[in-house]
Design a protein around this motif. Structure first.
Motif, mmCIF file in Angstrom:
data_model
loop_
_atom_site.group_PDB
_atom_site.id
_atom_site.type_symbol
_atom_site.label_atom_id
_atom_site.label_comp_id
_atom_site.label_asym_id
_atom_site.label_seq_id
_atom_site.Cartn_x
_atom_site.Cartn_y
_atom_site.Cartn_z
ATOM 1 N N GLY A 1 -2.314 -2.144 -3.606
ATOM 2 C CA GLY A 1 -2.388 -0.641 -3.189
ATOM 3 C C GLY A 1 -1.359 0.206 -3.378
ATOM 4 O O GLY A 1 -1.252 1.496 -2.952
ATOM 5 N N THR B 1 -2.273 1.722 -9.576
ATOM 6 C CA THR B 1 -2.192 1.029 -8.397
ATOM 7 C C THR B 1 -2.327 -0.476 -8.618
ATOM 8 O O THR B 1 -3.220 -0.935 -9.313
ATOM 9 C CB THR B 1 -3.437 1.343 -7.426
ATOM 10 O OG1 THR B 1 -3.355 2.887 -7.258
ATOM 11 C CG2 THR B 1 -3.330 0.871 -6.129
ATOM 12 N N GLY C 1 0.917 -1.273 0.277
ATOM 13 C CA GLY C 1 0.072 0.036 -0.090
ATOM 14 C C GLY C 1 0.925 1.298 -0.078
ATOM 15 O O GLY C 1 0.564 2.093 0.438
ATOM 16 N N THR D 1 1.365 2.330 -5.228
ATOM 17 C CA THR D 1 1.287 3.180 -6.322
ATOM 18 C C THR D 1 2.572 2.952 -7.237
ATOM 19 O O THR D 1 3.558 2.693 -6.948
ATOM 20 C CB THR D 1 1.468 4.674 -5.877
ATOM 21 O OG1 THR D 1 0.369 4.973 -4.979
ATOM 22 C CG2 THR D 1 1.436 5.642 -6.858
#
Length: 117
Positions: free
Chosen positions: A109, A105, A62, A111
């Motif tokens: 999660g 994404t 994430g 990036t």
């Protein structure tokens, strides 16, 4: 002085085996090794290691910003592919004289940064 090679980038994931399949499909990477600890995928100019929780990595999936970038030949086509994958790609940004890019994404999660060079 000898040249230093950057050999891999690391991305934390929940399941390295499932993530390896997703990254291979999304980027056209080759899966070099895939275990419950980590998966290594290679492209034409480097590799990425997807690290699972049992590997002992001290980062949680994430990540709010990319730990590396993925260079693709056609940013617009790549953006379409990421939209089809449900990866929520941003608009294409940047300066064509320098670099154009978008973010997306992964299923964990994280990036991702996708660039034209």
């Amino acid at each position: 002085m000898t040249s230093t090679a950057i050999t891999t980038a690391f991305i934390p994931v929940r399941d390295p085996l499932d993530s390896a399949r997703w990254y291979a499909d999304a980027f056209g990477l080759d899966v070099v090794e895939a275990t419950e600890f980590s998966s290594v995928l290679a492209g034409s100019a480097g590799q990425v290691t997807l690290m699972g929780p049992v590997s002992g990595i001290q980062a949680e999936p994430g990540l709010p910003w990319a730990t590396c970038s993925f260079g693709v030949g056609d940013v617009a086509s790549a953006r379409e592919r990421f939209a089809e994958l449900g990866a929520a790609p941003s608009e294409v940004m940047g300066d064509p004289a320098r670099v154009v890019f978008f973010t997306a994404t992964d299923p964990d999660g994280n990036t991702l940064l996708v660039t034209d060079r």
